[in-house]
Write a protein that holds these residues in place. Structure first.
Motif, PDB file in Angstrom:
ATOM      1  N   LEU A 176     -11.047  -3.215   6.412  1.00 42.83           N
ATOM      2  CA  LEU A 176     -10.513  -3.011   5.261  1.00 42.83           C
ATOM      3  C   LEU A 176     -11.352  -1.883   4.286  1.00 42.83           C
ATOM      4  O   LEU A 176     -10.663  -1.471   3.331  1.00 42.83           O
ATOM      5  CB  LEU A 176     -10.600  -4.362   4.528  1.00 42.83           C
ATOM      6  N   GLU A 215      -4.556 -13.259   2.272  1.00 39.58           N
ATOM      7  CA  GLU A 215      -4.855 -12.424   1.357  1.00 39.58           C
ATOM      8  C   GLU A 215      -5.729 -10.905   2.337  1.00 39.58           C
ATOM      9  O   GLU A 215      -5.400  -9.886   2.066  1.00 39.58           O
ATOM     10  CB  GLU A 215      -5.879 -12.641   0.486  1.00 39.58           C
ATOM     11  N   SER A 219      -4.489  -6.928   2.885  1.00 42.98           N
ATOM     12  CA  SER A 219      -5.337  -5.821   2.608  1.00 42.98           C
ATOM     13  C   SER A 219      -5.300  -4.973   4.015  1.00 42.98           C
ATOM     14  O   SER A 219      -5.373  -3.861   3.910  1.00 42.98           O
ATOM     15  CB  SER A 219      -6.645  -6.334   2.327  1.00 42.98           C
ATOM     16  N   ASP A 222      -2.246  -2.962   4.168  1.00 40.43           N
ATOM     17  CA  ASP A 222      -2.310  -1.851   3.004  1.00 40.43           C
ATOM     18  C   ASP A 222      -3.081  -0.537   3.634  1.00 40.43           C
ATOM     19  O   ASP A 222      -2.888   0.410   3.700  1.00 40.43           O
ATOM     20  CB  ASP A 222      -3.066  -2.236   1.702  1.00 40.43           C
ATOM     21  N   ASN A 223      -4.123  -1.019   4.778  1.00 42.94           N
ATOM     22  CA  ASN A 223      -5.011  -0.046   5.104  1.00 42.94           C
ATOM     23  C   ASN A 223      -4.628   0.656   6.567  1.00 42.94           C
ATOM     24  O   ASN A 223      -4.966   1.576   6.926  1.00 42.94           O
ATOM     25  CB  ASN A 223      -6.499  -0.485   5.488  1.00 42.94           C
TER      26      ASN A 223
END
Length: 363
Positions: A176, A215, A219, A222-223
């Motif tokens: 992350l 969660e 994340s 998103d990365n």
């Protein structure tokens, strides 16, 4: 146990020809001298030592060619059974099996994560291999819808030319870090069985039931910065070729690239990982039923399983197989509490939720 269609499988008819051995590090399928000696003594017999069987068998497989070719050619040599190989992704081939339920065109499904096979169990024959007594109980399917083939730890692979020494990620959480944004190779779990296993591994590591695992997945996505790949082979190839800095992939894929000269490293995540087996399954109503069962027995026979780590960098599922060398022992790898039954029973919902996150419908 529930799915739909298929697309774009590649069909290859393998000619019956002698192959000195059932394993090779050469992607072209050449074999080691040691394997050749074993092959000569067994090539006139079926897997159980009987007369050659003859006929044909059609195999659906998502495995890499460097794994399939030597094993299938050796099976042909020993049994006289002609093999027709249909290659494709795990998801698309399972959908093909489902679509062909009323008129099966395949006989065996060879490869794919065990939980993916279990999820399609209604399309497979109940079959307990003759080698069952020698297979570790932790890998078996209690319903006998599939037979385990090899144990497959999930790892982080990185390119040493792109990661400074001492800055390697140590676990899943490190993926992350913003410095890796857009630099991580990961395949779509709707198309890749191994990628589905990786998602459930994330959920198991960070919290499957309290929402924390999802969660992490959000994340992580998103990365990725929108760079999700359509096949698992693109992950390790992308890292080896410096298209990506890091990749989430199978241990055996990283080991094969390492042995092939790629400047890559392997990380066993600090939070723990999974070592779910891949497997084989006899397709329900297969037209070449006995030949299909013979292939399953052959794939988990001792000589094939003994070669898994040496030739294919995979961990055997037999309790009497040759110990792995040059890699951490299985007992030394930290594992998450991976609930195999939950993964197979919730495969559809996990993929649907993942897709909703990707498309922005689940924020």
């Amino acid at each position: 146990m529930r799915k739909k269609w298929y697309a774009g499988a590649v069909v290859t008819a393998l000619s019956v020809s002698l192959l000195a051995g059932c394993g090779s590090n050469d992607p072209k399928g050449s074999a080691s001298p040691e394997a050749g000696q074993a092959s000569e003594s067994a090539s006139s017999a079926a897997p159980d030592g009987g007369a050659k069987l003859g006929g044909k068998v059609t195999i659906y497989s998502p495995n890499q060619a460097e794994i399939n070719n030597p094993i299938l050619k050796e099976f042909q040599t020993r049994t006289g059974i002609e093999v027709e190989l249909i290659s494709g992704g795990t998801g698309e081939l399972l959908k093909r099996v489902q679509a062909e339920e009323s008129n099966p065109l395949g006989d065996v499904f060879f490869g794919g994560g065990a939980e993916s096979l279990a999820a399609y169990g209604q399309y497979f024959e109940v079959y307990e291999t003759k080698e069952a007594a020698n297979i570790g109980d932790a890998y078996k399917d209690s319903a006998n819808h599939f037979t385990p083939f090899s144990a497959l730890p999930m790892i982080i692979m990185y390119n040493k030319d792109l990661v400074k020494e001492g800055e390697e990620p140590q676990g899943w959480q490190d993926l992350l870090d913003p410095k890796w944004k857009g630099k991580i190779a990961f395949a779509d779990p709707a198309k890749s069985g191994s990628s589905f296993t990786q998602i459930v591994t994330f959920l198991s590591a960070f919290g499957r039931d309290d929402g924390k695992g999802w969660e992490f997945v959000k994340s992580f996505l998103d990365n990725l910065d929108g760079k999700m790949l359509s096949g698992s082979s693109m992950v390790y190839k992308g890292v080896a070729d410096k298209e990506f800095t890091l990749g989430v992939t199978l241990e055996e894929a990283a080991l094969r690239n390492l042995e092939g000269g790629a400047n890559v490293g392997i990380i066993y995540p600090a939070e723990g990982t999974s070592a779910v087996p891949d497997g084989l399954a006899v397709i329900k109503g297969a037209k070449n039923m006995e030949n299909a069962k013979a292939f399953v027995d052959f794939a988990v026979s001792k000589d094939v399983q003994d070669m898994l780590q040496k030739e294919f960098k995979r961990r055997p599922v037999r309790t009497d197989a040759t110990e792995t060398q040059g890699i951490p022992a299985s007992k030394d790898i930290k594992l998450v509490d991976y609930d195999f039954d939950w993964a197979s029973q919730n495969k559809d919902e996990v993929i649907k939720k993942f897709t909703r996150i990707v498309t922005g419908q689940d924020k």
